[in-house]
Design a protein around this motif. Structure first.
Motif, PDB file in Angstrom:
ATOM      1  N   ALA A   1       0.829  -1.212   0.000  1.00  0.00           N
ATOM      2  CA  ALA A   1       0.000   0.000   0.000  1.00  0.00           C
ATOM      3  C   ALA A   1       0.861   1.258   0.000  1.00  0.00           C
ATOM      4  O   ALA A   1       0.542   2.256  -0.668  1.00  0.00           O
ATOM      5  CB  ALA A   1      -0.931  -0.006   1.214  1.00  0.00           C
ATOM      6  N   MET A   2       1.976   1.219   0.736  1.00  0.00           N
ATOM      7  CA  MET A   2       2.875   2.370   0.746  1.00  0.00           C
ATOM      8  C   MET A   2       3.494   2.593  -0.630  1.00  0.00           C
ATOM      9  O   MET A   2       3.658   3.732  -1.084  1.00  0.00           O
ATOM     10  CB  MET A   2       3.960   2.178   1.818  1.00  0.00           C
ATOM     11  N   VAL A   3       3.811   1.505  -1.326  1.00  0.00           N
ATOM     12  CA  VAL A   3       4.321   1.615  -2.693  1.00  0.00           C
ATOM     13  C   VAL A   3       3.284   2.279  -3.596  1.00  0.00           C
ATOM     14  O   VAL A   3       3.616   3.131  -4.428  1.00  0.00           O
ATOM     15  CB  VAL A   3       4.706   0.228  -3.242  1.00  0.00           C
ATOM     16  N   HIS A   4       2.011   1.898  -3.429  1.00  0.00           N
ATOM     17  CA  HIS A   4       0.952   2.523  -4.233  1.00  0.00           C
ATOM     18  C   HIS A   4       0.958   4.044  -4.040  1.00  0.00           C
ATOM     19  O   HIS A   4       0.842   4.808  -5.002  1.00  0.00           O
ATOM     20  CB  HIS A   4      -0.413   1.965  -3.834  1.00  0.00           C
ATOM     21  N   ALA A   5       1.077   4.466  -2.797  1.00  0.00           N
ATOM     22  CA  ALA A   5       1.074   5.904  -2.512  1.00  0.00           C
ATOM     23  C   ALA A   5       2.296   6.590  -3.114  1.00  0.00           C
ATOM     24  O   ALA A   5       2.185   7.652  -3.737  1.00  0.00           O
ATOM     25  CB  ALA A   5       1.019   6.131  -0.999  1.00  0.00           C
ATOM     26  N   ILE A   6       3.469   5.988  -2.939  1.00  0.00           N
ATOM     27  CA  ILE A   6       4.702   6.592  -3.447  1.00  0.00           C
ATOM     28  C   ILE A   6       4.675   6.681  -4.969  1.00  0.00           C
ATOM     29  O   ILE A   6       5.021   7.715  -5.553  1.00  0.00           O
ATOM     30  CB  ILE A   6       5.933   5.788  -2.964  1.00  0.00           C
ATOM     31  N   GLU A   7       4.253   5.592  -5.621  1.00  0.00           N
ATOM     32  CA  GLU A   7       4.262   5.603  -7.086  1.00  0.00           C
ATOM     33  C   GLU A   7       3.176   6.522  -7.659  1.00  0.00           C
ATOM     34  O   GLU A   7       3.380   7.157  -8.696  1.00  0.00           O
ATOM     35  CB  GLU A   7       4.120   4.184  -7.632  1.00  0.00           C
ATOM     36  N   ALA A   8       2.030   6.604  -6.991  1.00  0.00           N
ATOM     37  CA  ALA A   8       1.000   7.542  -7.454  1.00  0.00           C
ATOM     38  C   ALA A   8       1.512   8.975  -7.365  1.00  0.00           C
ATOM     39  O   ALA A   8       1.237   9.804  -8.243  1.00  0.00           O
ATOM     40  CB  ALA A   8      -0.274   7.384  -6.623  1.00  0.00           C
ATOM     41  N   TYR A   9       2.263   9.272  -6.315  1.00  0.00           N
ATOM     42  CA  TYR A   9       2.760  10.633  -6.094  1.00  0.00           C
ATOM     43  C   TYR A   9       3.792  11.047  -7.144  1.00  0.00           C
ATOM     44  O   TYR A   9       4.022  12.242  -7.354  1.00  0.00           O
ATOM     45  CB  TYR A   9       3.368  10.729  -4.692  1.00  0.00           C
ATOM     46  N   THR A  10       4.414  10.062  -7.793  1.00  0.00           N
ATOM     47  CA  THR A  10       5.437  10.372  -8.798  1.00  0.00           C
ATOM     48  C   THR A  10       5.027   9.914 -10.194  1.00  0.00           C
ATOM     49  O   THR A  10       5.849   9.918 -11.114  1.00  0.00           O
ATOM     50  CB  THR A  10       6.774   9.706  -8.425  1.00  0.00           C
ATOM     51  N   SER A  11       3.778   9.516 -10.386  1.00  0.00           N
ATOM     52  CA  SER A  11       3.320   9.022 -11.686  1.00  0.00           C
ATOM     53  C   SER A  11       3.517  10.092 -12.761  1.00  0.00           C
ATOM     54  O   SER A  11       3.134  11.248 -12.581  1.00  0.00           O
ATOM     55  CB  SER A  11       1.845   8.631 -11.596  1.00  0.00           C
ATOM     56  N   ARG A  12       4.118   9.694 -13.879  1.00  0.00           N
ATOM     57  CA  ARG A  12       4.578  10.677 -14.857  1.00  0.00           C
ATOM     58  C   ARG A  12       3.442  11.430 -15.557  1.00  0.00           C
ATOM     59  O   ARG A  12       3.522  12.633 -15.765  1.00  0.00           O
ATOM     60  CB  ARG A  12       5.444   9.990 -15.912  1.00  0.00           C
TER      61      ARG A  12
ATOM     62  N   VAL B   1      14.528   0.648  -7.037  1.00  0.00           N
ATOM     63  CA  VAL B   1      13.848   1.464  -8.043  1.00  0.00           C
ATOM     64  C   VAL B   1      13.840   2.929  -7.603  1.00  0.00           C
ATOM     65  O   VAL B   1      14.064   3.838  -8.415  1.00  0.00           O
ATOM     66  CB  VAL B   1      12.408   0.961  -8.292  1.00  0.00           C
ATOM     67  N   LEU B   2      13.621   3.182  -6.319  1.00  0.00           N
ATOM     68  CA  LEU B   2      13.628   4.565  -5.837  1.00  0.00           C
ATOM     69  C   LEU B   2      14.993   5.208  -6.074  1.00  0.00           C
ATOM     70  O   LEU B   2      15.080   6.368  -6.491  1.00  0.00           O
ATOM     71  CB  LEU B   2      13.267   4.612  -4.350  1.00  0.00           C
ATOM     72  N   ARG B   3      16.064   4.458  -5.829  1.00  0.00           N
ATOM     73  CA  ARG B   3      17.405   5.009  -6.070  1.00  0.00           C
ATOM     74  C   ARG B   3      17.603   5.296  -7.553  1.00  0.00           C
ATOM     75  O   ARG B   3      18.174   6.328  -7.922  1.00  0.00           O
ATOM     76  CB  ARG B   3      18.478   4.033  -5.574  1.00  0.00           C
ATOM     77  N   PHE B   4      17.126   4.388  -8.398  1.00  0.00           N
ATOM     78  CA  PHE B   4      17.232   4.610  -9.847  1.00  0.00           C
ATOM     79  C   PHE B   4      16.492   5.885 -10.253  1.00  0.00           C
ATOM     80  O   PHE B   4      16.952   6.632 -11.125  1.00  0.00           O
ATOM     81  CB  PHE B   4      16.663   3.397 -10.593  1.00  0.00           C
ATOM     82  N   ASN B   5      15.354   6.151  -9.613  1.00  0.00           N
ATOM     83  CA  ASN B   5      14.512   7.287  -9.981  1.00  0.00           C
ATOM     84  C   ASN B   5      14.967   8.619  -9.391  1.00  0.00           C
ATOM     85  O   ASN B   5      14.394   9.666  -9.716  1.00  0.00           O
ATOM     86  CB  ASN B   5      13.060   7.048  -9.539  1.00  0.00           C
ATOM     87  N   LEU B   6      15.965   8.608  -8.528  1.00  0.00           N
ATOM     88  CA  LEU B   6      16.331   9.829  -7.795  1.00  0.00           C
ATOM     89  C   LEU B   6      16.588  11.026  -8.702  1.00  0.00           C
ATOM     90  O   LEU B   6      16.173  12.146  -8.392  1.00  0.00           O
ATOM     91  CB  LEU B   6      17.569   9.573  -6.926  1.00  0.00           C
ATOM     92  N   SER B   7      17.243  10.811  -9.831  1.00  0.00           N
ATOM     93  CA  SER B   7      17.592  11.940 -10.689  1.00  0.00           C
ATOM     94  C   SER B   7      16.365  12.637 -11.255  1.00  0.00           C
ATOM     95  O   SER B   7      16.421  13.818 -11.613  1.00  0.00           O
ATOM     96  CB  SER B   7      18.490  11.474 -11.837  1.00  0.00           C
ATOM     97  N   ALA B   8      15.230  11.910 -11.308  1.00  0.00           N
ATOM     98  CA  ALA B   8      14.009  12.494 -11.874  1.00  0.00           C
ATOM     99  C   ALA B   8      12.956  12.822 -10.821  1.00  0.00           C
ATOM    100  O   ALA B   8      12.031  13.590 -11.098  1.00  0.00           O
ATOM    101  CB  ALA B   8      13.401  11.539 -12.904  1.00  0.00           C
ATOM    102  N   ALA B   9      13.075  12.235  -9.621  1.00  0.00           N
ATOM    103  CA  ALA B   9      11.971  12.357  -8.657  1.00  0.00           C
ATOM    104  C   ALA B   9      12.419  12.726  -7.251  1.00  0.00           C
ATOM    105  O   ALA B   9      11.627  12.610  -6.306  1.00  0.00           O
ATOM    106  CB  ALA B   9      11.188  11.029  -8.607  1.00  0.00           C
TER     107      ALA B   9
END
Length: 385
Positions: free
Chosen positions: A196-207, A290-298
């Motif tokens: 559920a926490m992943v759902h919230a995090i990914e929704a908050y950064t959805s492109r 995945v969060l570390r990979f996304n750091l440069s964009a998010a």
């Protein structure tokens, strides 16, 4: 202000013990309907927790049938068998009572039972034709948020999964009752809560579809979930913590149903499909990488969320974003879920197959804040090993 649209279920009841008056709630909303089908799984049926809600429906004069052959990551054959069962029984209303798999099957039964359209024609976005039967969803885990999403996931081959995404899959009523979750083992509570926490995090950064309403829901979901996940794991009978987790999962479900999830889920699906690892745990295993990979964009968005999960986080934007990643790893460690792919039987020789399968999840990868290649996917799996 970005233009956006937002859809969700029409009614939510959040109350510990509310399933004991399910019959009253259904009768008020759907007067005259008598033939009800409960869709659940064998494990939950064995708990005996199906009987009180079933009895409450019968007290309202309803005939209640139970389909309890749902499997985790439900295959097409199970969905189609459930739909045939519903048709034979003359079902007028469908109730999903269980985890995400049971609720996903209930959604599809509701659209298939009164339709000639084959399931195979429904895969994709907006492919469902016609209406559905009335649909009520009652989650028994605080994780998927399936009770408020318009998505159902089906296992279509030995390891492949397909999604049905359509407005018809939104339920008429979602009922959140923490008393149905008290028997969950701590490790299941943890894995579903992290999901559920992943759902919230990914929704908050959805492109593409991130919007003010999904942001608000994602932030509130993360606040409820991060404050209560350890409590719920340490004391499974803490109804307040359990109810907060259910509500948090529900709000996260509303968020990602409108601002869809991305690479964490894309990389998690092959882990579940090939190695039969539970969905929440699959997400948890790849999440920090995945969060570390996304750091440069998010990193900006992650820093904002760190203020919720780690209120004392300070320093630069990147430092606060890193604090979110560390906090998610700590939650997994404290609650006792596996933290490496090796712990679930995955080895170096499996990484190429995982990466190939992950790249098939184009619907999800398109939502990721940073473009991800096959080489990136393999590197993330390698980091998670």
């Amino acid at each position: 202000m970005p233009a956006f649209s937002f859809s969700t279920v029409s009614s939510i009841v959040s109350e510990a013990g509310a399933s004991l008056r399910l019959g009253q709630l259904v009768a008020e909303r759907f007067p005259g309907l008598r033939r009800v089908l409960i869709v659940t799984d064998p494990g939950f049926l064995r708990t005996g927790l199906v009987e009180p809600p079933r009895a409450s429906l019968e007290r309202q004069g309803m005939q209640v049938m139970v389909y309890s052959d749902v499997l985790a990551d439900p295959p097409e054959a199970v969905v189609e068998a459930a739909a045939r069962f519903a048709r034979r029984q003359g079902t007028e209303l469908v109730i999903g009572l269980g985890g995400g798999s049971s609720m996903d099957v209930a959604k599809l039964v509701a659209v298939l039972a009164g339709s000639e359209q084959p399931l195979a024609e429904m895969y994709g976005i907006g492919k469902v034709a016609g209406k559905r039967l009335p649909l009520v969803q009652v989650p028994t885990t605080a994780g998927t948020g399936s009770e408020v999403t318009n998505i159902a996931i089906v296992t279509t081959g030995e390891t492949t999964k397909m999604g049905v995404v359509a407005p018809q899959l939104y339920a008429d009523l979602a009922l959140l009752d923490a008393s149905l979750t008290v028997g969950l083992p701590p490790v299941v509570t943890a894995a579903t809560g992290i999901d559920a926490m992943v759902h919230a995090i990914e929704a908050y950064t959805s492109r593409h579809k991130k919007n003010p309403l999904s942001d608000m829901l994602a932030r509130q979901a993360l606040s409820l979930l991060s404050a209560n996940i350890v409590k719920a794991c340490e004391n499974g009978h803490d109804l307040d913590a359990r109810q907060a987790m259910l509500l948090g999962a529900c709000l996260a479900g509303q968020a990602f149903s409108n601002a869809p999830v991305a690479a964490v889920h894309a990389l998690a699906y092959p882990i579940g499909g090939i190695f039969h690892v539970a969905h929440g745990l699959s997400n948890s295993l790849v999440l920090p990488h995945v969060l570390r990979f996304n750091l440069s964009a998010a990193s900006g968005h992650y820093a904002e969320l760190a203020g919720i999960v780690v209120p004392h986080a300070s320093g630069s934007e990147e430092a606060r974003a890193q604090a979110l990643i560390v906090a998610m790893q700590q939650i997994a460690k404290i609650t006792g879920v596996e933290t490496t792919l090796q712990q679930v039987g995955i080895t170096e020789r499996d990484l190429d197959r995982l990466a190939d399968d992950a790249m098939l999840q184009t619907r999800l990868l398109g939502n990721n804040p940073r473009e991800l290649t096959r080489e990136d996917a393999r590197a993330i799996y390698a980091a998670a090993l």
